[in-house]
Design an enzyme around this catalytic site. Structure first.
Site, PDB file in Angstrom:
ATOM      1  N   ALA A  13       1.173  -1.418  -0.147  1.00 26.25           N
ATOM      2  CA  ALA A  13      -0.405  -0.032   0.276  1.00 26.25           C
ATOM      3  C   ALA A  13       0.625   1.045  -0.226  1.00 26.25           C
ATOM      4  O   ALA A  13       1.088   1.833   0.381  1.00 26.25           O
ATOM      5  CB  ALA A  13      -1.099  -0.172   0.787  1.00 26.25           C
ATOM      6  N   ARG A  19      -2.995   7.710 -11.515  1.00 18.32           N
ATOM      7  CA  ARG A  19      -3.732   7.595 -11.675  1.00 18.32           C
ATOM      8  C   ARG A  19      -5.042   8.529 -11.065  1.00 18.32           C
ATOM      9  O   ARG A  19      -6.112   8.927 -11.885  1.00 18.32           O
ATOM     10  CB  ARG A  19      -3.894   6.264 -12.078  1.00 18.32           C
ATOM     11  CG  ARG A  19      -3.251   5.968 -13.398  1.00 18.32           C
ATOM     12  CD  ARG A  19      -3.454   3.618 -13.396  1.00 18.32           C
ATOM     13  NE  ARG A  19      -2.314   3.395 -12.930  1.00 18.32           N
ATOM     14  CZ  ARG A  19      -3.098   2.502 -13.007  1.00 18.32           C
ATOM     15  NH1 ARG A  19      -2.380   2.052 -13.255  1.00 18.32           N
ATOM     16  NH2 ARG A  19      -2.113   1.740 -11.875  1.00 18.32           N
ATOM     17  N   LYS A  26      -3.668   7.121  -2.818  1.00 16.47           N
ATOM     18  CA  LYS A  26      -5.145   6.271  -2.592  1.00 16.47           C
ATOM     19  C   LYS A  26      -5.942   4.863  -2.536  1.00 16.47           C
ATOM     20  O   LYS A  26      -6.964   5.335  -1.929  1.00 16.47           O
ATOM     21  CB  LYS A  26      -4.417   5.413  -4.457  1.00 16.47           C
ATOM     22  CG  LYS A  26      -5.111   4.782  -4.946  1.00 16.47           C
ATOM     23  CD  LYS A  26      -5.094   3.554  -6.326  1.00 16.47           C
ATOM     24  CE  LYS A  26      -4.297   2.348  -6.362  1.00 16.47           C
ATOM     25  NZ  LYS A  26      -3.877   2.421  -7.668  1.00 16.47           N
ATOM     26  N   ASP A 115      -5.190  -2.244  -3.219  1.00 18.11           N
ATOM     27  CA  ASP A 115      -6.395  -1.400  -4.405  1.00 18.11           C
ATOM     28  C   ASP A 115      -6.662  -2.099  -4.734  1.00 18.11           C
ATOM     29  O   ASP A 115      -7.996  -2.026  -5.599  1.00 18.11           O
ATOM     30  CB  ASP A 115      -5.370  -0.407  -5.173  1.00 18.11           C
ATOM     31  CG  ASP A 115      -4.935  -1.424  -5.936  1.00 18.11           C
ATOM     32  OD1 ASP A 115      -4.579  -2.954  -5.358  1.00 18.11           O
ATOM     33  OD2 ASP A 115      -4.502  -1.046  -7.268  1.00 18.11           O
ATOM     34  N   GLY A 152      -2.163  -7.143 -15.701  1.00 21.48           N
ATOM     35  CA  GLY A 152      -1.002  -8.542 -16.239  1.00 21.48           C
ATOM     36  C   GLY A 152      -1.869  -9.466 -16.571  1.00 21.48           C
ATOM     37  O   GLY A 152      -2.650 -10.332 -16.224  1.00 21.48           O
ATOM     38  N   ASN A 240      -7.836   1.816  -9.931  1.00 19.90           N
ATOM     39  CA  ASN A 240      -6.450   2.733  -9.638  1.00 19.90           C
ATOM     40  C   ASN A 240      -6.623   4.042 -10.643  1.00 19.90           C
ATOM     41  O   ASN A 240      -6.789   5.058 -10.174  1.00 19.90           O
ATOM     42  CB  ASN A 240      -5.732   2.270 -11.256  1.00 19.90           C
ATOM     43  CG  ASN A 240      -4.949   0.913 -10.592  1.00 19.90           C
ATOM     44  OD1 ASN A 240      -4.858   0.747  -9.828  1.00 19.90           O
ATOM     45  ND2 ASN A 240      -5.723  -0.283 -11.746  1.00 19.90           N
ATOM     46  N   ARG A 345     -28.383  19.412  13.431  1.00 23.79           N
ATOM     47  CA  ARG A 345     -26.942  19.725  14.046  1.00 23.79           C
ATOM     48  C   ARG A 345     -26.104  19.136  14.854  1.00 23.79           C
ATOM     49  O   ARG A 345     -27.438  18.589  15.676  1.00 23.79           O
ATOM     50  CB  ARG A 345     -26.592  21.201  13.427  1.00 23.79           C
ATOM     51  CG  ARG A 345     -26.679  21.457  12.017  1.00 23.79           C
ATOM     52  CD  ARG A 345     -26.966  23.235  12.259  1.00 23.79           C
ATOM     53  NE  ARG A 345     -25.741  24.028  12.518  1.00 23.79           N
ATOM     54  CZ  ARG A 345     -25.624  24.881  12.850  1.00 23.79           C
ATOM     55  NH1 ARG A 345     -26.256  25.849  13.235  1.00 23.79           N
ATOM     56  NH2 ARG A 345     -24.404  25.789  13.298  1.00 23.79           N
TER      57      ARG A 345
HETATM   58  C1  UD1 Z   1      -0.755  -5.083 -11.051  1.00 26.30           C
HETATM   59  C2  UD1 Z   1      -0.101  -5.903 -11.152  1.00 26.30           C
HETATM   60  C3  UD1 Z   1      -0.646  -6.514 -12.255  1.00 26.30           C
HETATM   61  C4  UD1 Z   1      -1.994  -7.011 -11.715  1.00 26.30           C
HETATM   62  C5  UD1 Z   1      -2.569  -5.872 -10.936  1.00 26.30           C
HETATM   63  C6  UD1 Z   1      -3.999  -5.879 -10.359  1.00 26.30           C
HETATM   64  C7  UD1 Z   1       2.873  -5.575 -10.625  1.00 26.30           C
HETATM   65  C8  UD1 Z   1       3.895  -5.007 -12.033  1.00 26.30           C
HETATM   66  N1  UD1 Z   1       1.312  -5.499 -11.586  1.00 26.30           N
HETATM   67  O1  UD1 Z   1      -0.525  -3.623 -11.639  1.00 26.30           O
HETATM   68  O2  UD1 Z   1      -0.336  -7.196 -13.277  1.00 26.30           O
HETATM   69  O3  UD1 Z   1      -2.662  -7.193 -13.257  1.00 26.30           O
HETATM   70  O4  UD1 Z   1      -2.004  -5.703 -10.154  1.00 26.30           O
HETATM   71  O5  UD1 Z   1      -4.253  -5.484  -9.512  1.00 26.30           O
HETATM   72  O6  UD1 Z   1       2.806  -6.000 -10.071  1.00 26.30           O
HETATM   73  N2  UD1 Z   1       3.053  -0.432  -4.530  1.00 26.30           N
HETATM   74  C9  UD1 Z   1       3.346  -0.693  -3.715  1.00 26.30           C
HETATM   75  N3  UD1 Z   1       5.064  -0.017  -4.139  1.00 26.30           N
HETATM   76  C10 UD1 Z   1       4.966   0.039  -5.061  1.00 26.30           C
HETATM   77  C11 UD1 Z   1       4.485   0.237  -6.615  1.00 26.30           C
HETATM   78  C12 UD1 Z   1       3.497  -0.829  -6.254  1.00 26.30           C
HETATM   79  O7  UD1 Z   1       3.636  -0.872  -2.002  1.00 26.30           O
HETATM   80  O8  UD1 Z   1       6.715   0.333  -5.375  1.00 26.30           O
HETATM   81  C13 UD1 Z   1       1.166  -1.077  -4.199  1.00 26.30           C
HETATM   82  C14 UD1 Z   1       0.295   0.223  -4.880  1.00 26.30           C
HETATM   83  O9  UD1 Z   1       0.204   0.678  -3.313  1.00 26.30           O
HETATM   84  C15 UD1 Z   1      -1.280  -0.804  -5.095  1.00 26.30           C
HETATM   85  C16 UD1 Z   1      -0.398  -2.229  -5.311  1.00 26.30           C
HETATM   86  O10 UD1 Z   1       0.898  -1.850  -5.015  1.00 26.30           O
HETATM   87  O11 UD1 Z   1      -1.691  -1.395  -4.098  1.00 26.30           O
HETATM   88  C17 UD1 Z   1      -0.116  -2.295  -6.593  1.00 26.30           C
HETATM   89  O12 UD1 Z   1       0.271  -1.428  -7.592  1.00 26.30           O
HETATM   90  P1  UD1 Z   1      -0.396  -0.877  -9.136  1.00 26.30           P
HETATM   91  O13 UD1 Z   1       0.662   0.635  -9.446  1.00 26.30           O
HETATM   92  O14 UD1 Z   1      -2.094  -0.692  -8.854  1.00 26.30           O
HETATM   93  O15 UD1 Z   1       0.146  -2.166  -9.860  1.00 26.30           O
HETATM   94  P2  UD1 Z   1      -1.022  -1.940 -11.307  1.00 26.30           P
HETATM   95  O16 UD1 Z   1      -0.439  -1.760 -12.352  1.00 26.30           O
HETATM   96  O17 UD1 Z   1      -2.372  -2.518 -11.142  1.00 26.30           O
HETATM   97 CA    CA Z   2      -3.256  -1.006  -9.266  1.00 27.28          CA
END
Ligand code: UD1
Ligand code: CA
Length: 468
Positions: A13, A19, A26, A115, A152, A240, A345
């Site tokens: 998280a 986005r 988020k 998320d 993915g 997202n 209120r």
């Molecule tokens: C990711 C997956 C994708 C999958 C999708 C499902 C990867 C590379 N991709 O894509 O295959 O289909 O989720 O919903 O994993 N986060 C961190 N640290 C970071 C980056 C992200 O904690 O450095 C957390 C974000 O806060 C988020 C989660 O990881 O809660 C997923 O990251 P996000 O950027 O939303 O990945 P997606 O592009 O949705």
């Molecule tokens: Ca995501």
């Protein structure tokens, strides 16, 4: 053959959620009144886990504080900070190192994203079960979507076994046609995960360490990679952007409404009834269209709320009727009627059978049993005795420009139309005020106050008690 191994969870998280285009992290955006991340944690704490590690980063302090305030569980929840967001693979490494998951322990580790708020505990349990029943190094929860969008894609080998996950940005046109996607729920053998994460490289369009690449690393090292398909793909939807947030909220709202209808609540139009996840309803409540119930609101049995009522942190008793009303931090007693077009209120307490009519505003006011404020009034910083009647247009002038003062209206008092009660002031039990009176001195019990400024006639009520 099922093998029991202790199970813990890591929740990612830390991301900014670019986005969303928001100043709020988020994972703190609410769905049905509860931050998105808390819905994920709620599903996890329903499982028998050893502990939960949450990786925070963007808005770390706010995210941690929100969770600590709003999660009530005995389960140990730890927070670790990913200072720079280098991708989901890096975030998972941070969780493993910072939280003392060391050695090549024989336990299992769920990795989930913060998320995906629609996930149900049963679905995560089915992933863990699938993992234990296989001998896999990792089990992936997949789902099928007609339009997989940015998700993915799950690429299988000729034997139909999961080979790797390819992100949209890296996918070939053929891979983009794949309908089976990575939901972002994984169950790993923890001892095999750490070495796999060390072998990730950020050679992709985003320059990030992808957790998804850990699957191909494990596979290439000769480990078994397997999958479980989510029975309901909708549950795995990630949020997202704001459009996905609205879509997820609509799903959750429908779920909440279904549950309440099963528990004996009537909703004339469930599509236009908005009940936060934190609200409590008793059987035979009837919610009319346009009703929005938020926060710690409770509605007692047989009460009717709406149309168009917005209640926040408000307790409604049994058999009450609340139409076209806005109420916040208030209490509405049994069989009271409120509205249409009332505004309660904070600090409003209506006892049983009180009647609050149209265009009445109350604030920090105690209104006694059976009292009536039927039309066009402001009653603020006031105590109204049981059975009193506050005539149309009555105003408590509670503010002298510097301080707020209290008004007391006695039991059974009769306040004439358009009375101005200049606080601090008290109208005694059974006393009367005449229409248009401006009352700036206390009125003894049974007296009549009339005129501007009001003159007081002692004993008026007794002298006139046979008039009717
Ligand atoms: C990711 C997956 C994708 C999958 C999708 C499902 C990867 C590379 N991709 O894509 O295959 O289909 O989720 O919903 O994993 N986060 C961190 N640290 C970071 C980056 C992200 O904690 O450095 C957390 C974000 O806060 C988020 C989660 O990881 O809660 C997923 O990251 P996000 O950027 O939303 O990945 P997606 O592009 O949705
Ligand atoms: Ca995501």
């Amino acid at each position: 053959m099922s093998q029991y191994r202790p199970l813990s969870a890591v929740v990612l998280a830390a991301g900014e959620g670019v986005r969303m285009r928001s100043a709020t992290p988020k994972v703190l955006h609410p769905l049905c009144g509860r931050p998105m991340l808390l819905h994920v944690i709620d599903a996890l704490v329903a499982l028998p886990l050893e502990r939960i590690v949450v990786v925070v980063g963007h808005g770390a302090e706010r995210v941690t504080k929100t969770l600590q305030e709003q999660i009530a569980t005995e389960m140990p929840i730890e927070f670790v900070e990913q200072r720079v967001q280098r991708g989901t693979g890096d975030a998972t490494s941070v969780a493993l190192t910072a939280s003392g998951f060391d050695g090549d322990g024989e336990d299992d580790l769920l990795v989930v994203y913060g998320d995906t708020p629609l996930i149900r505990a049963e679905t995560i349990a089915s992933l863990a079960r699938g993992h234990r029943e296989s001998d896999a190094a990792v089990t992936l929860l997949t789902a099928f979507f007609e339009d997989p969008g940015d998700l993915g894609r799950v690429v299988r080998d000729d034997d139909g076994v999961v080979d790797h996950i390819v992100e949209r940005s890296e996918a070939t046109p053929d891979e983009l046609e794949i309908n089976e996607v990575n939901t972002g729920f994984y169950c790993f053998r923890r001892g095999l995960l750490a070495p796999a994460l060390r072998r990730l490289s950020p050679e992709n369009a985003q320059g990030e360490y992808f957790l998804t690449d850990a699957l191909s690393v494990l596979k290439q090292a000769g480990h078994v990679v397997t999958s479980v398909v989510a029975a309901d793909s909708q549950e795995t939807a990630g949020v997202n952007d704001r459009a996905q947030l609205a879509a997820a909220e609509a799903v959750l709202r429908r779920r909440i409404n279904q549950r309440w209808m099963q528990e004996g609540i009537t909703m004339t139009d469930p599509e236009r009834t908005y009940v936060d996840a934190t609200v409590e309803l008793e059987p035979d409540v009837h919610l009319l269209p346009g009703t929005i119930l938020e926060g710690r609101t409770v509605v007692g049995a047989h009460s009717v709320v709406g149309p168009d009522a917005h209640l926040v942190d408000t307790i409604v008793g049994e058999g009450a009727v609340v139409r076209q009303t806005v109420a916040r931090e208030s209490e509405i007693g049994d069989e009271a009627t409120v509205g249409p077009f009332a505004h309660l209120r904070p600090g409003t307490h209506l006892a049983a059978r009180v009647r609050i009519g149209n265009f009445v505003e109350t604030k920090n006011a105690d209104i006694g049993e059976g009292a009536k404020v039927p039309h066009l009034s402001y009653v603020g910083d006031a105590d109204v005795g049981p059975g009193a009647n506050v005539g149309a247009g009555t105003i408590t002038a509670n503010y002298d420009g510097k301080k707020k003062h209290r008004t007391r209206i006695g039991k059974g008092a009769r306040i004439g139309s358009n009375t101005v009660l200049v606080a601090p002031v008290e109208v005694g039990d059974g006393a009367y005020t005449g229409a248009g009176a401006v009352v700036n001195r206390d009125v003894p019990p049974g007296a009549l106050a009339k005129g501007v400024p009001a003159k007081i006639e002692d004993g008026w009520a007794d002298e006139h008690k046979d008039d009717e």
